[in-house]
Each structure stands twice: as structure tokens, then as C-alpha cells.
Design a protein around this motif. Structure first.
Motif, PDB file in Angstrom:
ATOM      1  N   ASP A 110       0.830  -1.206   0.000  1.00  0.00           N
ATOM      2  CA  ASP A 110       0.000   0.000   0.000  1.00  0.00           C
ATOM      3  C   ASP A 110       0.863   1.255   0.000  1.00  0.00           C
ATOM      4  OD1 ASP A 110      -2.363  -1.402  -0.078  1.00  0.00           O
ATOM      5  OD2 ASP A 110      -2.678  -1.327   2.097  1.00  0.00           O
ATOM      6  N   ARG A 111       1.935   1.247   0.782  1.00  0.00           N
ATOM      7  CA  ARG A 111       2.835   2.399   0.824  1.00  0.00           C
ATOM      8  C   ARG A 111       3.512   2.600  -0.537  1.00  0.00           C
ATOM      9  NH1 ARG A 111       6.160   0.841   4.751  1.00  0.00           N
ATOM     10  NH2 ARG A 111       7.744   0.122   3.295  1.00  0.00           N
ATOM     11  N   ALA A 112       3.914   1.537  -1.189  1.00  0.00           N
ATOM     12  CA  ALA A 112       4.544   1.644  -2.504  1.00  0.00           C
ATOM     13  C   ALA A 112       3.556   2.150  -3.550  1.00  0.00           C
ATOM     14  CB  ALA A 112       5.099   0.289  -2.925  1.00  0.00           C
ATOM     15  N   ALA A 113       2.301   1.723  -3.459  1.00  0.00           N
ATOM     16  CA  ALA A 113       1.296   2.172  -4.419  1.00  0.00           C
ATOM     17  C   ALA A 113       0.994   3.655  -4.253  1.00  0.00           C
ATOM     18  CB  ALA A 113       0.021   1.359  -4.253  1.00  0.00           C
ATOM     19  N   LYS A 114       0.983   4.133  -3.019  1.00  0.00           N
ATOM     20  CA  LYS A 114       0.680   5.537  -2.779  1.00  0.00           C
ATOM     21  C   LYS A 114       1.887   6.439  -2.997  1.00  0.00           C
ATOM     22  CE  LYS A 114      -3.033   4.486   0.375  1.00  0.00           C
ATOM     23  NZ  LYS A 114      -3.486   4.451   1.758  1.00  0.00           N
ATOM     24  N   SER A 115       3.096   5.920  -2.928  1.00  0.00           N
ATOM     25  CA  SER A 115       4.285   6.744  -3.076  1.00  0.00           C
ATOM     26  C   SER A 115       4.469   7.235  -4.505  1.00  0.00           C
ATOM     27  CB  SER A 115       5.529   5.980  -2.639  1.00  0.00           C
ATOM     28  OG  SER A 115       5.822   4.950  -3.556  1.00  0.00           O
ATOM     29  N   VAL A 116       3.863   6.561  -5.463  1.00  0.00           N
ATOM     30  CA  VAL A 116       3.985   6.976  -6.852  1.00  0.00           C
ATOM     31  C   VAL A 116       3.317   8.334  -7.053  1.00  0.00           C
ATOM     32  CG1 VAL A 116       3.362   6.392  -9.209  1.00  0.00           C
ATOM     33  CG2 VAL A 116       4.108   4.604  -7.663  1.00  0.00           C
ATOM     34  N   LEU A 117       2.218   8.577  -6.367  1.00  0.00           N
ATOM     35  CA  LEU A 117       1.467   9.808  -6.537  1.00  0.00           C
ATOM     36  C   LEU A 117       1.702  10.797  -5.398  1.00  0.00           C
ATOM     37  CD1 LEU A 117      -1.884   8.219  -7.696  1.00  0.00           C
ATOM     38  CD2 LEU A 117      -0.078   9.166  -9.119  1.00  0.00           C
ATOM     39  N   HIS A 118       2.660  10.549  -4.552  1.00  0.00           N
ATOM     40  CA  HIS A 118       2.906  11.408  -3.394  1.00  0.00           C
ATOM     41  C   HIS A 118       3.476  12.761  -3.828  1.00  0.00           C
ATOM     42  CE1 HIS A 118       3.550  12.311   0.776  1.00  0.00           C
ATOM     43  NE2 HIS A 118       4.834  12.566   0.547  1.00  0.00           N
ATOM     44  N   ASN A 119       2.903  13.832  -3.303  1.00  0.00           N
ATOM     45  CA  ASN A 119       3.352  15.203  -3.560  1.00  0.00           C
ATOM     46  C   ASN A 119       3.295  15.615  -5.033  1.00  0.00           C
ATOM     47  OD1 ASN A 119       3.831  15.661  -0.855  1.00  0.00           O
ATOM     48  ND2 ASN A 119       5.969  15.010  -0.992  1.00  0.00           N
ATOM     49  N   GLU A 120       2.326  15.122  -5.745  1.00  0.00           N
ATOM     50  CA  GLU A 120       2.142  15.563  -7.116  1.00  0.00           C
ATOM     51  C   GLU A 120       0.912  16.440  -7.168  1.00  0.00           C
ATOM     52  OE1 GLU A 120       2.293  12.846 -10.307  1.00  0.00           O
ATOM     53  OE2 GLU A 120       3.939  11.706  -9.436  1.00  0.00           O
TER      54      GLU A 120
END
Length: 56
Positions: free
Chosen positions: A41-51
Motif C-alpha cells: 500500500d505504501r509503494a502504491a501511494k508513493s507513486v502519486l505522493h506530492n504531485e
């Protein structure tokens, strides 16, 4: 002991088949293991983090 070409081909095909089946089972078990959910879940959300806009 004399191993012919046909025997070696049969052994390599059989071993390769069982190797790939076992590897596939291990990967599926790893992907669905409950303790790995947080990391995935963390890896999936890190792709869109701070965009907040398009890349410039």
C-alpha cells in the motif's frame, strides 16, 4: 552411465516446468501474504505522493 540427448532434453523440460510452477506459487503467496499489505500500500501511494500538477 551414458545420458543421451533425448534424456537430457526430457529432464530439462520437466525440471523447468516444475521450477516455474514452484516459482509462480512462491510469488503469489508472497504477494498475498497479509503482513506485506502495508508495504505494498505504501509503494502504491508513493507513486502519486506530492504531485499537485503536471511535470515541468
Amino acid at each position: 552411465m551414458d545420458l543421451g540427448h533425448d534424456a537430457l532434453v526430457w529432464f530439462s523440460k520437466s525440471f523447468g516446468l516444475f521450477y516455474l510452477i514452484a516459482l509462480s506459487i512462491i510469488i503469489v503467496v508472497y504477494a498475498y501474504w497479509p503482513s506485506n499489505k502495508k508495504a505494498f500500500d505504501r509503494a502504491a501511494k508513493s507513486v502519486l505522493h506530492n504531485e499537485d500538477g503536471p511535470w515541468q
